[in-house]
Design a protein around this motif. Structure first.
Motif, PDB file in Angstrom:
ATOM      1  N   ALA A  86       0.825  -1.219   0.000  1.00  0.00           N
ATOM      2  CA  ALA A  86       0.000   0.000   0.000  1.00  0.00           C
ATOM      3  C   ALA A  86       0.851   1.258   0.000  1.00  0.00           C
ATOM      4  CB  ALA A  86      -0.936  -0.012   1.203  1.00  0.00           C
ATOM      5  N   GLU A  87       2.038   1.195   0.604  1.00  0.00           N
ATOM      6  CA  GLU A  87       2.933   2.355   0.647  1.00  0.00           C
ATOM      7  C   GLU A  87       3.888   2.396  -0.550  1.00  0.00           C
ATOM      8  OE1 GLU A  87       2.661   4.748   2.833  1.00  0.00           O
ATOM      9  OE2 GLU A  87       1.064   3.692   3.896  1.00  0.00           O
ATOM     10  N   ALA A  88       3.954   1.312  -1.297  1.00  0.00           N
ATOM     11  CA  ALA A  88       4.943   1.200  -2.375  1.00  0.00           C
ATOM     12  C   ALA A  88       4.539   2.054  -3.568  1.00  0.00           C
ATOM     13  CB  ALA A  88       5.089  -0.260  -2.795  1.00  0.00           C
ATOM     14  N   ALA A  89       5.451   2.899  -4.010  1.00  0.00           N
ATOM     15  CA  ALA A  89       5.208   3.764  -5.170  1.00  0.00           C
ATOM     16  C   ALA A  89       6.032   3.343  -6.380  1.00  0.00           C
ATOM     17  CB  ALA A  89       5.508   5.214  -4.813  1.00  0.00           C
ATOM     18  N   GLY A  90       6.786   2.263  -6.269  1.00  0.00           N
ATOM     19  CA  GLY A  90       7.587   1.782  -7.388  1.00  0.00           C
ATOM     20  C   GLY A  90       6.755   0.964  -8.362  1.00  0.00           C
ATOM     21  N   PRO A 312      -4.465  -1.031  -2.508  1.00  0.00           N
ATOM     22  CA  PRO A 312      -4.864   0.181  -3.243  1.00  0.00           C
ATOM     23  C   PRO A 312      -4.141   0.312  -4.578  1.00  0.00           C
ATOM     24  CG  PRO A 312      -3.472   0.727  -1.359  1.00  0.00           C
ATOM     25  CD  PRO A 312      -3.822  -0.718  -1.223  1.00  0.00           C
ATOM     26  N   ARG A 313      -4.915   0.681  -5.595  1.00  0.00           N
ATOM     27  CA  ARG A 313      -4.328   0.887  -6.913  1.00  0.00           C
ATOM     28  C   ARG A 313      -3.370   2.070  -6.894  1.00  0.00           C
ATOM     29  NH1 ARG A 313      -5.344  -1.301 -11.538  1.00  0.00           N
ATOM     30  NH2 ARG A 313      -7.151  -2.381 -10.632  1.00  0.00           N
ATOM     31  N   THR A 314      -3.724   3.084  -6.111  1.00  0.00           N
ATOM     32  CA  THR A 314      -2.869   4.257  -5.966  1.00  0.00           C
ATOM     33  C   THR A 314      -2.137   4.166  -4.646  1.00  0.00           C
ATOM     34  OG1 THR A 314      -4.436   5.590  -7.235  1.00  0.00           O
ATOM     35  CG2 THR A 314      -2.817   6.774  -5.921  1.00  0.00           C
TER      36      THR A 314
END
Length: 424
Positions: A86-90, A312-314
């Motif tokens: 959920a925290e991953a933005a990669g 979450p998708r985002t």
């Protein structure tokens, strides 16, 4: 004697989020993070999902401000991993256990197949506590969820299509495209411990995604103690293993096949306990107690809710690039009588920003060992000039010292950042 250092460059690739889950092992987490700092790749971010003691260690690291920290103190690795996702933005989410240390070029190799069509998952080889032998290499899952060994090229990635079945990714050395994790719902929290990635592997294959096995993407895994096992892998509690097998069978096996498969697995666990009893790891009273816990877990797993999970998708937070820096890789050759002096020298070079391998060889046939020293942030290899450093080596082989040192540098050149011809 020292190798000529290789010029330092960071490999650029797809943005990667590394998720590390930790509970009740703060010092192991410190060691893991010290190794992560040496990774030669960009950009990547690091997400630590840990209990309060682990969060405290993470906040003590010199790069603490670059870490994403999530406090979580429940014994459920699947739920913890989902918090990390959920925290991953990669574009890709990589996982390593808190009791493991990556080779400096781990991400370079692991992510090499990421842009190939159809590849959703990547996994590498895992070395055991002696730093030489492999704990895990290439494995495939049969229809019952049991791993079976695969033969793959030991130096180049193998792309395995879903038509051949599910491929086992090792929990301490695996990565997935984030959009695919969103598509399949991440990890199933019904698997508190054990079979969590196996369940995901089965779902990925069913959804038509390929997996890449990348042998040179290596991590060193120590099997640190936890609530389920001691540091020497003797079982302490089998409840979660029983529960996870019950959940797995409900999800992946036909009803008529479940009882027979559970009987087979229970018998295998009993044999494993008896082996530990014979070797002295367990007391006679431990065997019935542990089997009782296995049965209690299985009964609980038959009732455990299995629900569709979502991630979450985002992402919950923007990408937070880790301050990776290019480091030259250098080897220092020494002897046991000079080890203390040269360890101090190696520590100074590591502090100055180099990736240092200290190789101390005696004129013996001692087997080799490799360990990451988190205090000095160096790789230490010890053993005999004539001893084994690979499983297929002879127990004794006459060699010149200089030839043996060159051979050992070459053995880890592509994992640690040496070129094959730089030793002298």
């Amino acid at each position: 004697m020292t190798t000529t250092p290789v010029s330092a460059t960071l490999e650029s690739g797809v943005p990667v989020s590394i998720v590390i889950v930790s509970r009740n092992r703060p010092e192991a987490l410190r060691r893991c993070l010290t190794g992560v700092e040496l990774l030669q790749y960009a950009p990547f971010e690091v997400i630590v999902v840990a209990d309060p003691a682990g969060i405290t260690v993470a906040r003590d690291m010199v790069f603490a401000e670059a870490l994403k920290l999530v406090t979580y103190d429940r014994p459920n690795i699947s739920a913890a991993r989902n918090l990390g996702i959920a925290e991953a933005a990669g574009e890709v989410v990589a996982f390593i256990d808190d009791d493991a240390v990556p080779e400096p070029l781990w991400l370079r190799h692991l992510l090499e197949p990421a842009q190939r069509p159809g590849v959703a998952a990547m996994t590498g080889f895992v070395r055991g506590r002696n730093g030489i032998s492999f704990q895990y290499r290439a494995r495939q899952l049969n229809a019952l969820g049991e791993p079976e060994n695969l033969d793959v090229d030991p130096e180049t990635p193998s792309i395995l299509p879903p038509a051949r079945g599910a491929i086992k990714t090792e929990g301490t050395n695996m990565a997935f495209r984030r959009d695919v994790l969103v598509e399949v719902g991440g990890f199933d929290p019904a698997f508190h411990y054990y079979l969590d990635e196996t369940d995901l592997n089965m779902r990925l294959a069913r959804a038509g995604h390929a997996t890449a096995i990348v042998p040179l993407a290596e991590v060193h895994h120590g099997f640190a103690a936890n609530a389920m096992r001691s540091a020497n892998r003797v079982p302490r509690d089998l409840f979660d293993i029983g529960a996870s097998w019950a959940v797995f069978h409900r999800k992946h096996l036909a009803p008529q096949d479940r009882a027979a498969q559970w009987a087979y697995l229970r018998a295998a666990e009993r044999r494993r306990l008896l082996r530990h009893l014979i070797s002295g790891g367990l007391e006679p009273s431990d065997v019935p107690r542990l089997l009782r816990r296995l049965d209690e877990g299985h009964a609980e797993g038959l009732k455990r809710p299995i629900v569709s999970t979502t991630v979450p998708r985002t992402t919950n937070s923007p990408f937070c690039p880790f301050p990776a820096r290019p480091r030259r890789s250098v080897a220092i050759f020494t002897r046991p009588i000079k080890l203390a002096r040269d360890r101090a020298k190696a520590a100074k070079q590591a502090q100055a920003g180099e990736i240092v391998t200290l190789i101390s060889l005696s004129p013996t046939a001692l087997y080799h060992r490799v360990a990451f020293d988190p205090t000095h942030a160096i790789w230490l290899q010890t053993g005999g000039i004539f001893g084994k450093s690979a499983r297929d080596d002879a127990v004794f082989r006459l060699r010149r010292r200089c030839d043996r040192l060159k051979r050992e540098v070459k053995r880890v050149a592509r994992q640690r950042g040496f070129s094959d011809d730089r030793s002298r």
